[in-house]
Design a protein around this motif. Structure first.
Motif, PDB file in Angstrom:
ATOM      1  N   UNK A   1      -2.685  -1.578 -12.237  1.00 31.41           N
ATOM      2  CA  UNK A   1      -1.713  -1.654 -11.150  1.00 31.41           C
ATOM      3  C   UNK A   1      -0.303  -1.821 -11.668  1.00 31.41           C
ATOM      4  N   UNK A   2      -0.146  -2.811 -12.535  1.00 27.35           N
ATOM      5  CA  UNK A   2       1.193  -3.099 -13.052  1.00 27.35           C
ATOM      6  C   UNK A   2       1.745  -1.870 -13.751  1.00 27.35           C
ATOM      7  N   UNK A   3       0.846  -1.165 -14.453  1.00 31.39           N
ATOM      8  CA  UNK A   3       1.282   0.013 -15.186  1.00 31.39           C
ATOM      9  C   UNK A   3       1.698   1.127 -14.235  1.00 31.39           C
ATOM     10  N   UNK A   4       0.865   1.386 -13.233  1.00 32.53           N
ATOM     11  CA  UNK A   4       1.185   2.518 -12.361  1.00 32.53           C
ATOM     12  C   UNK A   4       2.322   2.170 -11.412  1.00 32.53           C
ATOM     13  N   UNK A   5       2.546   0.885 -11.185  1.00 39.53           N
ATOM     14  CA  UNK A   5       3.701   0.488 -10.369  1.00 39.53           C
ATOM     15  C   UNK A   5       5.002   0.958 -11.021  1.00 39.53           C
ATOM     16  N   UNK A   6       5.074   0.796 -12.347  1.00 41.55           N
ATOM     17  CA  UNK A   6       6.292   1.166 -13.049  1.00 41.55           C
ATOM     18  C   UNK A   6       6.335   2.661 -13.353  1.00 41.55           C
ATOM     19  N   UNK A   7       5.207   3.190 -13.819  1.00 38.88           N
ATOM     20  CA  UNK A   7       5.231   4.558 -14.312  1.00 38.88           C
ATOM     21  C   UNK A   7       4.750   5.562 -13.283  1.00 38.88           C
ATOM     22  N   UNK A   8       3.924   5.108 -12.361  1.00 42.08           N
ATOM     23  CA  UNK A   8       3.373   6.024 -11.378  1.00 42.08           C
ATOM     24  C   UNK A   8       2.183   6.822 -11.880  1.00 42.08           C
TER      25      UNK A   8
END
Lengths: 484, 507
Positions: free
Chosen positions: A346-353
């Protein structure tokens, strides 16, 4: 009529209900951009509920309360604490999810589902059990399809709904047969009837098979698993994390209570343990095999969570005190680990998508701390010390060997090796590969506060459960003893 | 002083250091290195103290024991102790840790790129987690904790190789290594669990304590069935033929310090666990399968030496020589007699130090010449005389020359094998000749002669830290060679303990 025991037995549920109402009342008064703070309220409230129920809601001798609807014992208590913990973590992780976190309903639905899970863990009556399962599922159907306008999310919600309704209907049919054959819906009376021979083993086995469909769906045992990858991929990631941990553990809570308590007895037990052993072997193998070619991290975690249901089933198959304790321990370790894994995604895709494994290239340079936590989560899933997954796996395997299921343990071990491959493969992207231009320092991955808090707590938990395992095992054992 | 929990302190020093290193900001490379060196020196000094205490106080059996209940419900405890076999291995780990950190310190010279420049913080942290696992296995007297530490020693290898390894083969080698070791260890785990329950059934006591399981007296058939999975499962890490294949690949792909750890300590870990759990807990099984272990070991000794002989890659050569030398350790185990086991105990230490030195020197050369192909190298003695002397000493140890530790170790092994099966001793002695051949050939080719044209002027001498590391390693090999009584008596006391288990009542 009203006693303090009765009150204590549903104390966490009362608190969750109050919290839910509070969320409903507060939310309209907050402005759109403040609404994510409902997440703080939910998480804080759940944390407080855990403490209050730890202080005032501890069970003593197992007792039946609320007219035999609810069983007040350590097993239920331990599971409730786990669910509330998972709920609090999920609430934190929801906060910064664009489409979900700013809407108060999502937290309310989470709490409603949590209420159902808590009741699933303590239900000792089939009617109550069915209601609890539905209370859990319906909010989750909505949550899975929560992202309006997102095709994948809508598909996830609808798919989850269709399979969920189908399987729960079959289970309900099983429940009705139980009532028809025995005239009772109380689990503990059923056990009594079974012991004196009022219920034939064959009938019981047939009925159990029907019930297993419903529970198998919840815990994603093969062949009732195929909703999992699509739903996890489409649903908002925090919801997927919640589905794969708390919801699955709730299914296991029902599974152990139903199988260990309501239908004991040597001859019946033998037939269903063998059935479950075969299912466990298939679940592990298929889950791991299908996880191998995945390139999307959510689908990878979905199949891995199918596989983990298989490992945990070994403890149920063992059908011993240690077996039951090992299941509870396994679930505790698994909930922490998998929530951590989903939280990182989640944290990763929040920033990078991005959600594909190849996009994780260079992550260890973009945020070393996050990469380290991913290392902890994935190695714990692999079953490496000093993380929780290792001890959990060894204890489950120990229970299997003790019960004479050496072949099943060997299958489990072969599967662990397959797991090593794909978990390490994911870590390879994180640690080895670089971003296309090798300019990682220009692409940091900042963590917002809710993510940081939730992830650090989970990571510390994963290590603690793997190093200082005695207290956790003590609680698991106390919980398991209530089944015998 | 006797109550000071010295083994716990040694074991947990690396993990505490790893945590401290991870908490440093990532730009602070030198601070990370300094913490690593401090911790390694501290662990080395304590290990040396334990070793000397054990040696000079004429201790026998398990000493410095500590026991803390960990999971009493299942009989898991943190039970530490060292005997004459494991005390030298703890010292060995300290030595390799210390020298490994020195070697990895780095050299900023533009032509060199030695040591670890990329993310040293993570490197030292993972290296120390590995060291934590290794030390834990050597001192654990509890089967569960032994297994716990054993697994800890496996996974950092993957990251260390895959991140800092040789970029041609690192992905392949790291995955191969991890899968081999993981498969071996989990197969052993089944055996361990079966032993645990069998012991519980016999005595009614749930315990993973090896000192108690030793006295369980499992039936012979049980031991015969379970010996092979347990022994071979652990021996995979010891590089036993036919499961040695991961090892040279892993050695070659790993960065220098990790190769040193890998060949110097990690392979001993496998041999040690195979001895401790396989032979000592299932002695009847060991006697029954003695011929098979001896066969595998003998093949490893000769075949490893032969493959090393034909290698053109310097590091592969050293890697296969490790297989050959670890085969000697296993060969000593398979004799199940005093001479053979004594030799194995000494060989584990001697080979650990020697191979660490080999890999260190190979790494130094590769960092400067950027090639490891033996025919492309030459004349290194002119630019790095210190490393040359070190390598020659290592070579003499490797060949089993008298006055060096290799002789003290290999001679008793052959003596022991001769007593059991003279033919095997004769066949295996061929390996000594092959070893001498490839070591001498390489010394001549790599260190003497002319420096190739393309390398002239590019190659400088090694750093002071490298020299300290080489000196430390050589010191141990020479001291033990000159004064075998510095180690042999204590290993002998450890062997006595094993023989009492193998032949109760004496024979």
């Amino acid at each position: 009529m009203f006693s303090s025991t009765m009150f204590a037995s549903i104390l966490p549920e009362i608190l969750i209900l109050i919290l839910g109402m509070l969320v409903l009342i507060v939310e309209p008064f907050w402005k759109e951009e403040q609404r994510r703070n409902v997440g703080w309220l939910t998480a804080g409230g759940l944390f407080l509920s855990m403490i209050i129920s730890l202080l005032f809601g501890q069970p003593g001798e197992p007792t039946a309360t609320l007219g035999g609807m609810v069983r007040f014992d350590w097993l239920g208590f331990f599971f409730k604490q786990l669910f509330m913990f998972a709920g609090a973590a999920t609430a934190l992780l929801l906060m910064d999810n664009e489409k979900v976190g700013r809407r108060g309903e999502s937290y309310l639905l989470l709490l409603a589902s949590l209420l159902g899970m808590n009741l699933m863990a303590v239900s000792s009556n089939l009617v109550m059990l069915y209601l609890a399962i539905e209370t859990t599922s319906i909010p989750l159907y909505v949550l899975a399809g929560f992202m309006v306008g997102d095709d994948k999310s809508a598909e996830a919600g609808f798919k989850y709904l269709l399979f969920g309704v189908l399987t729960s209907t079959i289970m309900l049919y099983g429940f009705s047969l139980v009532f028809g054959f025995s005239g009772t819906t109380d689990l503990y009376q059923l056990a009594q009837m079974y012991r004196v021979g009022d219920l034939s083993p064959l009938t019981a086995f047939a009925v159990l098979a029907l019930i297993l469909v419903g529970i198998g769906f919840k815990v994603s045992i093969v062949p009732f698993h195929f909703w999992a990858p699509d739903v996890y991929e489409g649903a908002p990631t925090p919801v997927a994390g919640f589905l794969s941990t708390a919801s699955k553990a709730a299914g296991f809570a029902v599974l152990v209570r139903l199988f260990f308590v309501a239908f004991p007895g040597a001859d019946l037990a033998r037939s269903w343990t063998i059935t479950l052993a075969i299912l466990s072997a298939i679940t592990m193998t298929l889950g791991n095999m299908l996880a191998l070619p995945q390139t999307n991290i959510k689908r990878l975690l979905a199949f891995s969570s199918v596989a983990h249901a298989g490992y945990a089933l070994i403890g149920v198959v063992a059908f011993t005190k240690l077996g039951a304790a090992s299941v509870v321990f396994y679930l505790a370790a698994y909930i922490l680990t998998n929530l951590l894994a989903f939280g990182i995604a989640m944290a990763f895709s929040k920033v990078t998508g991005f959600e594909d494994l190849k996009d994780y290239a260079g992550m260890s340079r973009r945020n070393p701390g996050l990469a380290l936590m991913m290392l902890a989560a994935f190695l714990s899933l692999t079953g490496m010390p000093p993380f929780g997954g290792f001890v959990a796996k060894v204890i489950v395997f120990a229970a299997g060997v003790q019960a004479g299921y050496v072949w099943l343990v060997v299958v489990g071990i072969i599967n662990s090796m397959i797991g090593v491959y794909y978990y390490l493969n994911a870590l390879k992207y994180v640690y080895l590969y670089r971003m296309p231009n090798e300019d990682e320092e220009n692409h940091p991955i900042p963590l917002t506060r809710p993510y940081a808090i939730a992830l650090v707590i989970l990571a510390v938990g994963v290590v603690l459960i793997g190093v200082v395992f005695a207290p956790w095992f003590g609680w698991s054992e106390a919980a398991a003893l209530n089944l015998f | 002083m006797m109550n000071f929990p010295v083994l716990s302190v040694i074991t947990f020093t690396p993990i505490v250091a790893a945590m401290i290193i991870l908490l440093l900001p990532s730009q602070r490379k030198n601070e990370a290195r300094a913490v690593a060196l401090t911790a390694a020196s501290f662990a080395l000094l304590l290990a040396l103290w334990v070793y000397l205490q054990y040696l000079t106080q004429n201790m026998t059996g398990y000493q410095f024991t500590e026991k803390y209940d960990w999971l009493p419900m299942l009989g898991i405890s943190l039970h530490f102790g060292v005997d004459g076999i494991s005390a030298p291995l703890v010292l060995l780990t300290g030595v390799v840790m210390f020298t490994g950190v020195l070697i990895s310190w780095g050299d900023d010279h533009p032509h060199v790129m030695a040591g670890i420049q990329d993310r040293p913080r993570e490197f030292f942290a993972f290296l120390f987690i590995l060291a934590w696992g290794v030390l834990g296995v050597f001192v654990s007297l509890d089967l569960f904790m032994l297994f716990f530490f054993y697994e800890i020693a496996v996974f950092p290898m993957y990251l260390l190789i895959v991140i800092w390894g040789w970029n041609v083969t690192r992905e392949y080698a790291a995955m191969k290594l991890t899968l081999y070791l993981f498969i071996g260890s989990v197969i052993a785990l089944v055996g361990v669990l079966v032993m645990y329950w069998a012991h519980a059934e016999n005595t009614g006591v749930l315990t993973f304590d090896m000192l108690k399981i030793e006295t369980a007296g499992f039936p012979a058939t049980f031991q015969i069935i379970w010996f092979l999975p347990v022994f071979l499962g652990f021996a995979v890490l010891g590089g036993i033929w036919p499961f040695h294949n991961w090892s040279p690949d892993g050695h070659v792909a790993a960065p220098t310090a990790v190769s040193m750890f890998h060949a110097g300590v990690l392979m001993k870990l496998g041999a040690f666990a195979a001895l401790r759990v396989g032979i000592m807990l299932l002695p009847e099984g060991a006697k029954y399968w003695q011929w098979l272990v001896m066969l595998f070991a003998a093949i490893a000794v000769v075949y490893g030496a032969y493959i090393a002989f034909v290698q053109m890659d310097f590091k592969y050569m050293v890697g296969f020589s490790s297989v050959s030398h670890m085969g000697l350790v296993m060969l000593g185990f398979s004799t199940l007699n005093r001479d053979g086991l004594l030799g194995s105990g000494l060989q584990m230490f001697s080979h650990g130090v020697m191979t660490a030195l080999f890999f260190a020197v190979v790494g130094m050369i590769y960092d400067r010449a950027h090639t490891r192909q033996i025919p492309e190298l030459g004349g290194m003695s002119k630019v790095m005389p210190f490393a040359t002397v070190g390598f020659i000493i290592g070579g003499l140890v490797s060949m089993g020359m008298p006055l060096f530790s290799g002789f003290i170790a290999e001679f008793p092994i052959f003596l022991g094998v001769w007593n059991e099966q003279w033919l095997v001793a004769v066949i295996c002695s061929i390996s000594i000749i092959i070893t001498a051949a490839y070591i001498m050939r390489n010394i001549r080719q790599v260190f003497f002669g002319e420096i190739p044209e393309n390398l002239k002027g590019h190659i400088g001498d090694i750093t002071v830290l490298d020299k300290v590391a080489i000196t430390t390693l050589c010191l141990f090999m020479i001291l033990i060679g000159l004064y075998p009584s510095m180690m042999a008596p204590m290993v002998d006391r450890g062997v006595t303990y094993i023989l009492n288990i193998l032949y109760p009542g004496g024979s």
